[in-house]
Design a protein around this motif. Structure first.
Motif, mmCIF file in Angstrom:
data_model
loop_
_atom_site.group_PDB
_atom_site.id
_atom_site.type_symbol
_atom_site.label_atom_id
_atom_site.label_comp_id
_atom_site.label_asym_id
_atom_site.label_seq_id
_atom_site.Cartn_x
_atom_site.Cartn_y
_atom_site.Cartn_z
ATOM 1 N N LEU A 148 0.929 -1.185 0.153
ATOM 2 C CA LEU A 148 0.154 -0.159 -0.073
ATOM 3 C C LEU A 148 0.930 1.426 -0.078
ATOM 4 C CD1 LEU A 148 -2.730 0.886 0.102
ATOM 5 C CD2 LEU A 148 -2.932 0.764 2.748
ATOM 6 N N ARG A 149 2.082 1.265 0.963
ATOM 7 C CA ARG A 149 2.772 2.531 0.942
ATOM 8 C C ARG A 149 3.552 2.631 -0.319
ATOM 9 N NH1 ARG A 149 6.865 2.216 3.723
ATOM 10 N NH2 ARG A 149 6.920 0.038 4.487
ATOM 11 N N ASN A 196 1.067 3.858 -3.056
ATOM 12 C CA ASN A 196 0.932 5.360 -2.781
ATOM 13 C C ASN A 196 2.012 6.354 -3.257
ATOM 14 O OD1 ASN A 196 -0.559 7.543 -1.084
ATOM 15 N ND2 ASN A 196 1.799 7.764 -0.070
ATOM 16 N N CYS A 201 1.832 9.300 -5.797
ATOM 17 C CA CYS A 201 2.633 10.447 -5.427
ATOM 18 C C CYS A 201 3.171 11.195 -6.661
ATOM 19 C CB CYS A 201 3.202 10.492 -4.191
ATOM 20 S SG CYS A 201 2.233 10.235 -2.807
ATOM 21 N N CYS A 249 3.464 13.827 0.450
ATOM 22 C CA CYS A 249 2.528 13.088 -0.248
ATOM 23 C C CYS A 249 2.898 11.702 0.369
ATOM 24 C CB CYS A 249 2.593 13.106 -1.717
ATOM 25 S SG CYS A 249 1.306 12.251 -2.365
ATOM 26 N N PHE A 279 0.395 9.767 3.480
ATOM 27 C CA PHE A 279 -0.428 8.845 2.810
ATOM 28 C C PHE A 279 -1.649 9.309 2.067
ATOM 29 C CE2 PHE A 279 -0.452 4.223 4.738
ATOM 30 C CZ PHE A 279 -0.106 3.600 3.418
ATOM 31 N N THR A 280 -1.343 10.341 1.324
ATOM 32 C CA THR A 280 -2.319 11.004 0.512
ATOM 33 C C THR A 280 -3.150 10.215 -0.299
ATOM 34 O OG1 THR A 280 -0.973 12.984 0.623
ATOM 35 C CG2 THR A 280 -2.757 12.918 -1.032
ATOM 36 N N TYR A 281 -2.892 9.098 -1.081
ATOM 37 C CA TYR A 281 -3.275 8.277 -1.834
ATOM 38 C C TYR A 281 -3.703 6.998 -1.348
ATOM 39 C CZ TYR A 281 -2.496 12.420 -5.074
ATOM 40 O OH TYR A 281 -2.612 13.593 -5.543
ATOM 41 N N LYS A 282 -3.590 6.974 -0.147
ATOM 42 C CA LYS A 282 -3.988 5.637 0.549
ATOM 43 C C LYS A 282 -5.233 4.857 0.119
ATOM 44 C CE LYS A 282 -4.846 3.177 5.004
ATOM 45 N NZ LYS A 282 -4.701 3.381 6.430
ATOM 46 N N TRP A 290 -7.458 6.051 -2.352
ATOM 47 C CA TRP A 290 -7.604 5.833 -3.670
ATOM 48 C C TRP A 290 -6.907 4.542 -4.154
ATOM 49 C CZ3 TRP A 290 -3.664 5.200 -7.410
ATOM 50 C CH2 TRP A 290 -3.977 5.135 -8.783
ATOM 51 N N VAL A 291 -5.590 4.130 -3.414
ATOM 52 C CA VAL A 291 -5.095 2.947 -3.889
ATOM 53 C C VAL A 291 -5.912 1.730 -3.448
ATOM 54 C CG1 VAL A 291 -2.780 1.502 -3.362
ATOM 55 C CG2 VAL A 291 -2.584 3.769 -3.908
#
Length: 318
Positions: free
Chosen positions: A163-164, A167, A171, A222, A226-229, A231-232
């Motif tokens: 996940l990271r 993400n 970014c 970002c 974890f800005t797009y956690k 979304w991912v």
């Protein structure tokens, strides 16, 4: 109870009174035991109910994640590279918006790769084919579309590495998309073993800095935030639970999944020549069905795009 002096034998009434006293003491002890058991039972039920509520909450939170905006340049849930290995730009998906399948040119094969940065087979495919994929995209022979997902989030000793890392890729797609291939290569070159903790955020940020991006500070924030956690996670859910656009796949079964136009590649992931042959064959089929048949006296114009077979295949990695 002691009645009378030494040698005294209790009378019938005295024995009856002693029995009543003993029974009273036993009843009181039983009442206390019953109360204690009720308290323990009620407490246990509360714990069980709380555990059930917590479990249901986790299931609901997993099934209905909050909608969040996606990164720019990933409107299809993937990032697309074309001529000169430059990103094909797209706007960021608004929160709750459905991804838009990439519009393809029948004369230019679209190669889609669904990957997880912890997946060892994904690493083998990239190690074997990255050079020729880049060469084809640079020449305009194909478009290459990468779909990072978090398929193996639970397989990294609790660190959520899949996940990271996905993400982090999102970014870079948002802030510095043309540096994305360099990060993709670096993540696979430094790929941890499945079941291990994986790279830390600091190590991932170091890989980002090594790409030479001028947006490293924004990307670092970002990654840390974890800005797009979400979304991912949502993109992963879509891939694993919904039909794959422009293909006959009802859902993703494993990583890597490689699609050339609408056909899935099922050959060796460590044989560059076999993959090359598949791309050429699929491209030829697509071109032959999409091109009009020349009428009498007309000559079909050859495609100006060089065939993938004109690109030398690298030696597969050991």
């Amino acid at each position: 109870m002691s009645i009378g002096g030494p040698g005294h034998r209790p009378s019938k009434n005295e024995r009856r009174e002693a029995a009543r006293e003993k029974a009273k003491v036993q009843r009181e002890a039983q009442r206390k035991k019953d109360r204690r058991n009720r308290v323990l039972l009620q407490g246990g039920l509360v714990v069980v109910v709380l555990a059930i509520v917590a479990g249901v909450a986790v299931i609901i939170a997993t099934a209905i994640r909050p909608a969040s905006p996606g990164p720019a340049n990933m409107a299809s849930d993937g990032i697309v590279f074309g001529q000169d290995m430059k990103v094909v730009p797209s706007d960021a998906l608004a929160a709750g918006a459905e991804p838009q399948a990439t519009k393809t040119d029948p004369n230019v094969p679209n190669i889609r790769i669904y990957l997880d940065y912890l997946c060892p087979f994904c690493g083998q495919f990239e190690d074997t084919n990255a050079e020729q994929l880049t060469s084809w995209a640079e020449s305009g022979t194909v478009t290459v579309e990468y779909h990072p997902i978090a398929f193996l989030t639970s397989k990294s000793a609790g660190t959520q590495y899949s996940l990271r890392s996905a993400n982090a890729a999102a970014c870079v797609a948002n802030y510095s998309p043309n540096d994305w291939p360099a990060l993709n290569n670096a993540l696979f070159a430094n790929q941890p073993e499945e079941g291990t903790a994986g790279l830390t955020n600091e190590q991932i940020k170091k890989l980002v800095a090594d790409t030479g991006t001028s947006e490293a500070k924004k990307i670092d924030s970002c990654i840390d935030d974890f800005t797009y956690k979400s979304w991912v996670q949502n993109a992963t859910d879509r891939a694993l639970g919904e039909p794959i656009p422009n293909s006959s796949l009802e859902k993703l079964q494993a990583t890597p999944t490689i699609l050339v136009n609408d056909k899935q590649y099922t050959g060796s992931i460590t044989d560059a020549k076999e993959f090359q042959a598949f791309v050429l064959s699929t491209a030829s089929e697509t071109y032959s069905t999409s091109s009009p048949t020349p009428t009498s006296g007309e000559t079909a114009e050859p495609s100006e795009t060089p065939a993938p077979s004109e690109t030398p295949a690298p030696t597969p990695a050991p």
